[in-house]
Write an enzyme that holds these catalytic residues in place. Structure first.
Site, PDB file in Angstrom:
ATOM      1  N   ALA A  47      48.685  37.867  32.351  1.00  0.00           N
ATOM      2  CA  ALA A  47      50.033  37.689  32.895  1.00  0.00           C
ATOM      3  C   ALA A  47      50.094  36.238  33.379  1.00  0.00           C
ATOM      4  CB  ALA A  47      50.264  38.654  34.042  1.00  0.00           C
ATOM      5  N   GLY A  97      51.664  33.209  42.039  1.00  0.00           N
ATOM      6  CA  GLY A  97      50.842  34.134  41.245  1.00  0.00           C
ATOM      7  C   GLY A  97      51.615  35.398  40.927  1.00  0.00           C
ATOM      8  N   ASN A  98      50.935  36.421  40.490  1.00  0.00           N
ATOM      9  CA  ASN A  98      51.605  37.708  40.243  1.00  0.00           C
ATOM     10  C   ASN A  98      50.627  38.851  40.503  1.00  0.00           C
ATOM     11  OD1 ASN A  98      50.221  38.390  37.638  1.00  0.00           O
ATOM     12  ND2 ASN A  98      51.155  36.443  37.069  1.00  0.00           N
ATOM     13  N   TYR A  99      51.120  40.088  40.345  1.00  0.00           N
ATOM     14  CA  TYR A  99      50.326  41.254  40.758  1.00  0.00           C
ATOM     15  C   TYR A  99      49.303  41.738  39.728  1.00  0.00           C
ATOM     16  CZ  TYR A  99      53.780  41.824  44.481  1.00  0.00           C
ATOM     17  OH  TYR A  99      54.571  41.635  45.565  1.00  0.00           O
TER      18      TYR A  99
END
Ligand code: CTP
Length: 403
Positions: A282, A215-217
């Site tokens: 994102a 995943g990402n932030y």
């Protein structure tokens, strides 16, 4: 902008309670009417007599009036106010507000409040940094409350030292800014009436095994701000949200997804009916080639995961675009920002690219602020760093101009 505004000021048991006198003074000077609601602990720090002398109103504290036993109506206060400000707000009150523990008049008033709520936390740094406090602040923010703290970008106070209550004049300025913006918002024409806008927001999670993912932030704040802005300007909004901890207006059609594949299917399915798509998510660019059915056990030295590219939602939608449809894509870059953004304009067949750089502190992932440059075929336009809600306003102005 505060002239004639009715403000409920909640005061809790912190040493900073003496500063609420300064908040009252500033509010009254600006022409506002102030009703104080104080917790029992708050009264240990400042007396109701001082507060009622400043506000020219009896202070509300218990559920019943001490004088004649009549009921103090929190519901009436919730309807009367144009805004509620809780300053100082202790860790205990934050916790009660986040969890609906209605054991005093201040919390019942908060729970009945129909007007926007501003919270100025006040405690020492260790208490502030505790995960429970941070979680409560996040929860309260996700409920739509405004958190006012030194140096959090809501006000460019430049002060450090989280936990310390924001200075009274800055608290009053935050309120004043809010009412100035609201007047501007009310004067909006519904310039997106009869338009349908698709927005993707937040991260995607790509499963590795039943308990792990790539995943990402991304917090989703920018995409949600765009959705609210379009909705306020009269559009029908379809918001496709990855896993985020945010709420949105009930009139927005929200589709929750987890992976790029789910987001892709939802977006491609909805786009034909839309006038524009804003691709703010994102999206993970890679996913594991195989998803393990069982939790991967720790054994051996290295674990090699083979990754496959995910679908490019923006490029696919760009390929479907009809002449009367518009596409806004985002570019988050760490280097060679503008040339990369120019390349993405082509690749995604977008009408303009909103460029963010990770090089500007206090912006992009998780932050409340953003600093953007809008790039189209004709050139570029850079904007100041500002709250994501205001950035959303600028982006939608650009979109309206080409719809
Ligand atoms: N995007 C998308 N689907 C993907 C990847 C990105 O829809 N699988 C969209 C994003 O929502 C954003 C734009 O494409 O609007 C650009 O995303 P970004 O990650 O910056 O670019 P990439 O296409 O991944 O290109 P690169 O890896 O070269 O940075």
């Amino acid at each position: 902008m505060l002239k004639g505004k009715k403000i409920v000021l909640g005061i809790t048991g912190s040493i900073a309670a003496y500063k609420s006198c300064l908040i009252i003074r500033e509010l009254i000077k600006s022409g506002a009417e102030v009703q104080v609601v104080i917790t029992p602990a708050g009264k240990e720090f400042i007396t109701p007599i001082t507060l009622s002398a400043l506000t020219h109103k009896p202070v509300v504290s218990g559920f019943f009036s001490q004088k004649d036993g009549t009921w103090n109506s929190h519901v009436d206060l919730g309807l009367w106010a144009d805004a509620m400000v809780i300053a100082p707000c202790t860790a205990a009150t934050l916790g009660k507000m986040a969890n609906g523990v209605a054991d005093n008049m201040l919390i019942t008033t908060y729970l009945s409040m129909k007007a926007p709520v501003f919270i100025a936390p006040a405690m020492d740094l260790d208490m502030y940094k505790h995960p429970s406090t941070l979680k409560n602040i996040d929860t309260l923010r996700s409920f739509g409350n405004h958190i006012i703290e030194p140096g959090n970008g809501y006000l460019a106070s430049g002060l450090e030292g989280k936990g310390r209550m924001e200075e009274p004049e800055n608290i009053v300025r935050a309120l004043d800014n809010f009412f100035s913006c609201s007047v501007e918002l009310l004067s909006y024409t519904e310039d997106l009436k009869d338009k349908k806008i698709l927005i993707t927001a937040g991260p995607t999670y790509e499963k590795i095994d039943p308990v792990r993912f790539i995943g990402n932030y991304s917090s989703g704040k920018m995409g949600f701000a765009l959705a609210e802005e379009c909705y306020r300007r009269g559009a029908k909004v379809v918001l496709i949200a990855g896993p985020v901890n945010l709420t949105c207006s009930s009139g927005i059609h929200r589709i929750d997804v987890e992976s790029c594949m789910e987001m892709f299917d939802a977006a491609v399915g909805e786009f034909t009916e839309c006038d524009a798509a804003i691709l703010c998510a994102a999206v993970a660019d890679f996913r594991p080639e195989v998803v393990a059915e069982r939790k991967i056990k720790r054994k051996g030295d290295d674990l090699l995961l083979k990754l496959k590219p995910t679908q490019d939602i923006a490029a696919t939608i760009g390929g479907m675009k009809r002449d009367n449809q518009r596409i806004v894509a985002f570019a988050l870059e760490t280097n060679e920002e503008e040339s990369n953004a120019q390349r993405k304009l082509e690749k995604k067949n977008a009408d303009f690219i909103v460029l963010n750089s990770t090089r500007i502190p206090g912006t992009t992932f998780q932050a409340d602020d953003n600093q953007i440059t809008i790039i189209n075929k004709e050139g570029k336009k850079s904007y100041a760093k500002k709250p994501k809600t205001e950035v959303a306003h600028d982006i939608i102005d650009e979109l309206v101009a080409i719809l």
